[in-house]
Scaffold this motif. Structure first.
Motif, PDB file in Angstrom:
ATOM      1  N   SER A  11      39.583 -31.162  36.589  1.00  0.00           N
ATOM      2  CA  SER A  11      38.277 -31.081  35.928  1.00  0.00           C
ATOM      3  C   SER A  11      37.218 -30.388  36.772  1.00  0.00           C
ATOM      4  CB  SER A  11      37.799 -32.495  35.596  1.00  0.00           C
ATOM      5  OG  SER A  11      36.521 -32.462  35.031  1.00  0.00           O
ATOM      6  N   HIS A  12      36.228 -29.861  36.094  1.00  0.00           N
ATOM      7  CA  HIS A  12      35.047 -29.319  36.765  1.00  0.00           C
ATOM      8  C   HIS A  12      33.821 -30.197  36.474  1.00  0.00           C
ATOM      9  CE1 HIS A  12      34.783 -27.657  32.711  1.00  0.00           C
ATOM     10  NE2 HIS A  12      33.488 -27.593  32.912  1.00  0.00           N
ATOM     11  N   ASP A  14      31.347 -33.313  36.871  1.00  0.00           N
ATOM     12  CA  ASP A  14      30.931 -34.248  37.926  1.00  0.00           C
ATOM     13  C   ASP A  14      31.328 -35.683  37.609  1.00  0.00           C
ATOM     14  OD1 ASP A  14      29.804 -32.476  39.745  1.00  0.00           O
ATOM     15  OD2 ASP A  14      27.827 -32.573  38.812  1.00  0.00           O
ATOM     16  N   ARG A  17      34.847 -36.434  38.455  1.00  0.00           N
ATOM     17  CA  ARG A  17      35.007 -36.499  39.918  1.00  0.00           C
ATOM     18  C   ARG A  17      34.560 -37.866  40.431  1.00  0.00           C
ATOM     19  NH1 ARG A  17      31.628 -33.203  44.452  1.00  0.00           N
ATOM     20  NH2 ARG A  17      33.141 -33.304  46.142  1.00  0.00           N
ATOM     21  N   SER A 110      36.827 -30.646  43.113  1.00  0.00           N
ATOM     22  CA  SER A 110      36.500 -30.328  41.724  1.00  0.00           C
ATOM     23  C   SER A 110      36.806 -28.855  41.466  1.00  0.00           C
ATOM     24  CB  SER A 110      35.008 -30.585  41.506  1.00  0.00           C
ATOM     25  OG  SER A 110      34.555 -30.002  40.316  1.00  0.00           O
ATOM     26  N   GLN A 112      34.766 -26.877  39.942  1.00  0.00           N
ATOM     27  CA  GLN A 112      33.524 -26.113  39.882  1.00  0.00           C
ATOM     28  C   GLN A 112      33.625 -25.009  40.930  1.00  0.00           C
ATOM     29  OE1 GLN A 112      29.966 -28.442  40.255  1.00  0.00           O
ATOM     30  NE2 GLN A 112      30.750 -30.037  38.899  1.00  0.00           N
TER      31      GLN A 112
END
Length: 144
Positions: A11-12, A14, A17, A110, A112
Motif C-alpha cells: 500500500s501507499h 498512510d 502503514r 510504504s 509512496q
C-alpha cells in the motif's frame, strides 16, 4: 550487532502503514518486548498514537510520548530515545542517530514514491555498514 528488518507493504496509504505498525507492536508486546516508535514529526506521532488507541475494538495499545513517564511502548519525534534498547520501529525518512543501541530495528516501507526512495537510502546505509538485513515483502500477500 543490531538486526534490521524491512517490512515492504503493498500500500501507499498512510493509514494502512499505521495499522501495520500497530500489528507489529501487538506481536512484539505479546513476546514481552519494549518498543520505541521513531516518528518524523509531532503530527506523525499524533497519527501513530491515534492508530495505536484504535488498533483493536476489544483493546488498545497503551503508550506514552518519550518525554512522559517511562513505559514499555513509547513514541518519539525527537532525537531522544530514552532508556529504550530493545525494538525500534522507524517511521522517519532518515536513519535515527541512536538506532545502533537497539537489538532490533523495523523499517516499515510504504509504496509512496518519496517514502520508498528514502527507504532505499536507509537500506543502502545499513548495508554499507554491514548490518544484518532481512526483507519481508508483503506485496504478494496483500491485495493491491
Amino acid at each position: 550487532m543490531t538486526k534490521i528488518d524491512f517490512h515492504i507493504l503493498a500500500s501507499h496509504q498512510d493509514i494502512e502503514r499505521l495499522q501495520y505498525v500497530a500489528r507489529l507492536v501487538m506481536k512484539a508486546q505479546a513476546r514481552g518486548h519494549d518498543i520505541l516508535i521513531a516518528c518524523a514529526s509531532a503530527e506523525q506521532s499524533k497519527a501513530v498514537s491515534q492508530a495505536l488507541w484504535a488498533a483493536r475494538a476489544d483493546a488498545f495499545l497503551a503508550h506514552t510520548e518519550i518525554d512522559q513517564a517511562a513505559h514499555s511502548l513509547q513514541l518519539s519525534h525527537t532525537d531522544d530515545c530514552g532508556t529504550h534498547h530493545d525494538i525500534l520501529i522507524n517511521l522517519c525518512e532518515q536513519v535515527p542517530s541512536y538506532f545502533s543501541r537497539f537489538i532490533r530495528v523495523f523499517e516499515v516501507v510504504s509504496q509512496q514514491p518519496d517514502l520508498l526512495e528514502s527507504s532505499r537510502a536507509r537500506y543502502r546505509y545499513y548495508q554499507d555498514r554491514g548490518y544484518e538485513l532481512n526483507r519481508h515483502d508483503l506485496r504478494q500477500r496483500m491485495p493491491q
